[in-house]
Design a protein around this motif. Structure first.
Motif, PDB file in Angstrom:
ATOM      1  N   ALA A  23       0.830  -1.203   0.000  1.00  0.00           N
ATOM      2  CA  ALA A  23       0.000   0.000   0.000  1.00  0.00           C
ATOM      3  C   ALA A  23       0.869   1.260   0.000  1.00  0.00           C
ATOM      4  O   ALA A  23       0.571   2.224  -0.713  1.00  0.00           O
ATOM      5  CB  ALA A  23      -0.929   0.000   1.208  1.00  0.00           C
ATOM      6  N   VAL A  26       2.271   1.700  -3.523  1.00  0.00           N
ATOM      7  CA  VAL A  26       1.278   2.131  -4.500  1.00  0.00           C
ATOM      8  C   VAL A  26       0.903   3.598  -4.275  1.00  0.00           C
ATOM      9  O   VAL A  26       0.767   4.365  -5.234  1.00  0.00           O
ATOM     10  CB  VAL A  26       0.024   1.219  -4.437  1.00  0.00           C
ATOM     11  CG1 VAL A  26      -1.124   1.799  -5.232  1.00  0.00           C
ATOM     12  CG2 VAL A  26       0.373  -0.164  -4.929  1.00  0.00           C
ATOM     13  N   ILE A  27       0.741   4.001  -3.011  1.00  0.00           N
ATOM     14  CA  ILE A  27       0.372   5.391  -2.719  1.00  0.00           C
ATOM     15  C   ILE A  27       1.507   6.318  -3.163  1.00  0.00           C
ATOM     16  O   ILE A  27       1.263   7.364  -3.765  1.00  0.00           O
ATOM     17  CB  ILE A  27       0.032   5.569  -1.226  1.00  0.00           C
ATOM     18  CG1 ILE A  27      -1.241   4.780  -0.917  1.00  0.00           C
ATOM     19  CG2 ILE A  27      -0.143   7.030  -0.871  1.00  0.00           C
ATOM     20  CD1 ILE A  27      -1.562   4.690   0.546  1.00  0.00           C
ATOM     21  N   ALA A  33       2.613   7.619   3.651  1.00  0.00           N
ATOM     22  CA  ALA A  33       1.165   7.418   3.687  1.00  0.00           C
ATOM     23  C   ALA A  33       0.736   7.285   5.136  1.00  0.00           C
ATOM     24  O   ALA A  33       1.397   6.610   5.932  1.00  0.00           O
ATOM     25  CB  ALA A  33       0.785   6.167   2.920  1.00  0.00           C
ATOM     26  N   ALA A  37      -5.001   6.242   4.874  1.00  0.00           N
ATOM     27  CA  ALA A  37      -4.764   6.001   3.454  1.00  0.00           C
ATOM     28  C   ALA A  37      -4.356   4.551   3.208  1.00  0.00           C
ATOM     29  O   ALA A  37      -4.810   3.924   2.233  1.00  0.00           O
ATOM     30  CB  ALA A  37      -3.683   6.948   2.938  1.00  0.00           C
ATOM     31  N   ILE A  38      -3.538   4.003   4.082  1.00  0.00           N
ATOM     32  CA  ILE A  38      -3.138   2.595   3.954  1.00  0.00           C
ATOM     33  C   ILE A  38      -4.355   1.699   4.116  1.00  0.00           C
ATOM     34  O   ILE A  38      -4.567   0.759   3.345  1.00  0.00           O
ATOM     35  CB  ILE A  38      -2.045   2.253   4.995  1.00  0.00           C
ATOM     36  CG1 ILE A  38      -0.761   3.028   4.708  1.00  0.00           C
ATOM     37  CG2 ILE A  38      -1.761   0.763   5.026  1.00  0.00           C
ATOM     38  CD1 ILE A  38       0.280   2.950   5.803  1.00  0.00           C
ATOM     39  N   LYS A  40      -7.561   2.442   3.606  1.00  0.00           N
ATOM     40  CA  LYS A  40      -8.457   2.581   2.452  1.00  0.00           C
ATOM     41  C   LYS A  40      -7.936   1.816   1.248  1.00  0.00           C
ATOM     42  O   LYS A  40      -8.708   1.195   0.512  1.00  0.00           O
ATOM     43  CB  LYS A  40      -8.649   4.056   2.100  1.00  0.00           C
ATOM     44  CG  LYS A  40      -9.536   4.795   3.072  1.00  0.00           C
ATOM     45  CD  LYS A  40      -9.671   6.249   2.692  1.00  0.00           C
ATOM     46  CE  LYS A  40     -10.482   7.010   3.726  1.00  0.00           C
ATOM     47  NZ  LYS A  40     -10.566   8.445   3.410  1.00  0.00           N
ATOM     48  N   HIS A  41      -6.633   1.843   1.023  1.00  0.00           N
ATOM     49  CA  HIS A  41      -6.067   1.113  -0.112  1.00  0.00           C
ATOM     50  C   HIS A  41      -6.246  -0.393   0.065  1.00  0.00           C
ATOM     51  O   HIS A  41      -6.594  -1.103  -0.891  1.00  0.00           O
ATOM     52  CB  HIS A  41      -4.589   1.451  -0.290  1.00  0.00           C
ATOM     53  CG  HIS A  41      -3.969   0.717  -1.430  1.00  0.00           C
ATOM     54  ND1 HIS A  41      -3.353  -0.494  -1.274  1.00  0.00           N
ATOM     55  CD2 HIS A  41      -3.922   1.003  -2.757  1.00  0.00           C
ATOM     56  CE1 HIS A  41      -2.935  -0.922  -2.444  1.00  0.00           C
ATOM     57  NE2 HIS A  41      -3.264  -0.016  -3.364  1.00  0.00           N
ATOM     58  N   ILE A  42      -6.013  -0.885   1.272  1.00  0.00           N
ATOM     59  CA  ILE A  42      -6.168  -2.325   1.529  1.00  0.00           C
ATOM     60  C   ILE A  42      -7.626  -2.726   1.364  1.00  0.00           C
ATOM     61  O   ILE A  42      -7.941  -3.769   0.775  1.00  0.00           O
ATOM     62  CB  ILE A  42      -5.629  -2.688   2.932  1.00  0.00           C
ATOM     63  CG1 ILE A  42      -4.111  -2.498   2.970  1.00  0.00           C
ATOM     64  CG2 ILE A  42      -5.987  -4.121   3.306  1.00  0.00           C
ATOM     65  CD1 ILE A  42      -3.508  -2.647   4.345  1.00  0.00           C
ATOM     66  N   ALA A  44      -9.859  -1.261  -0.512  1.00  0.00           N
ATOM     67  CA  ALA A  44     -10.230  -1.188  -1.923  1.00  0.00           C
ATOM     68  C   ALA A  44      -9.669  -2.378  -2.702  1.00  0.00           C
ATOM     69  O   ALA A  44     -10.326  -2.902  -3.608  1.00  0.00           O
ATOM     70  CB  ALA A  44      -9.727   0.122  -2.527  1.00  0.00           C
ATOM     71  N   THR A  45      -8.469  -2.812  -2.342  1.00  0.00           N
ATOM     72  CA  THR A  45      -7.845  -3.920  -3.057  1.00  0.00           C
ATOM     73  C   THR A  45      -8.441  -5.263  -2.647  1.00  0.00           C
ATOM     74  O   THR A  45      -8.783  -6.087  -3.490  1.00  0.00           O
ATOM     75  CB  THR A  45      -6.325  -3.936  -2.803  1.00  0.00           C
ATOM     76  OG1 THR A  45      -5.804  -2.639  -3.091  1.00  0.00           O
ATOM     77  CG2 THR A  45      -5.641  -4.971  -3.664  1.00  0.00           C
TER      78      THR A  45
END
Length: 176
Positions: A23, A26-27, A33, A37-38, A40-42, A44-45
């Motif tokens: 994460a 990617v950010i 990050a 934010a970490i 939310k990325h996890i 979403a993935t």
């Protein structure tokens, strides 16, 4: 058929440290990050996350920070650079311990505090009465009858405290 769908094992997630590092990569912000934010990325993935996702994420972020795998700068997590030295903890570093020879038995660690009084297991248990005939604390004054004042030389009873200073009589000059 509905029970078979519920009993199916969820898709296996990679380990949380791997998810966190991926994460952050990617950010790819300059400042790193932050935790939200970490997360939310996890999410979403990998949509199927355990109920304790936020607790697990916090635990692994702190663990990775303590191990030196991540660095926290202004509430943002970044990966340390390859040539950057690891940050040393606070205080004086511990002394290096000498390795013990095989077969050496360590003495048990001495507990803190005062050791308990030895008890005789065969002695009968004595029960002390919790209430005695006297009340706790200072006994009350029973009034002036118990306190005997000694009369002074003039026959008057002495008052409490220090007696006042005796003022000398000053004679006024006579004659004008």
């Amino acid at each position: 058929m509905a029970t078979q769908e519920l009993a199916a094992p969820p898709l296996s997630l990679p380990q949380y440290p791997e998810l966190i590092v991926a994460a952050i990569e990617v950010i790819d912000k300059k400042n790193g990050a932050n935790k939200s934010a970490i997360s939310k990325h996890i999410e979403a993935t990998y949509g199927n996350l355990p109920a304790a996702h936020s607790t697990l994420l916090t635990h692994h972020l702190h663990k990775m920070e303590a191990a030196g795998q991540l660095i926290m700068v202004k509430n943002n997590y970044i990966k340390p650079e390859a040539d950057a030295s690891l940050r040393r903890g606070r205080g004086r570093p511990p002394k290096a311990k000498e390795p013990l020879q095989p077969g050496t038995v360590l003495s048990p660690v001495k507990p803190r505090g005062r050791p308990p009084k030895p008890r005789d297991p065969l002695a009968p248990m004595t029960v002390t009465p919790s209430v005695s005939g006297r009340k706790r604390g200072r006994p009350p004054k029973l009034g002036s009858s118990t306190v005997k004042a000694t009369p002074s030389a003039s026959g008057q009873r002495a008052g409490r405290g220090r007696p006042p200073k005796v003022k000398a009589l000053v004679a006024a000059p006579v004659g004008a």
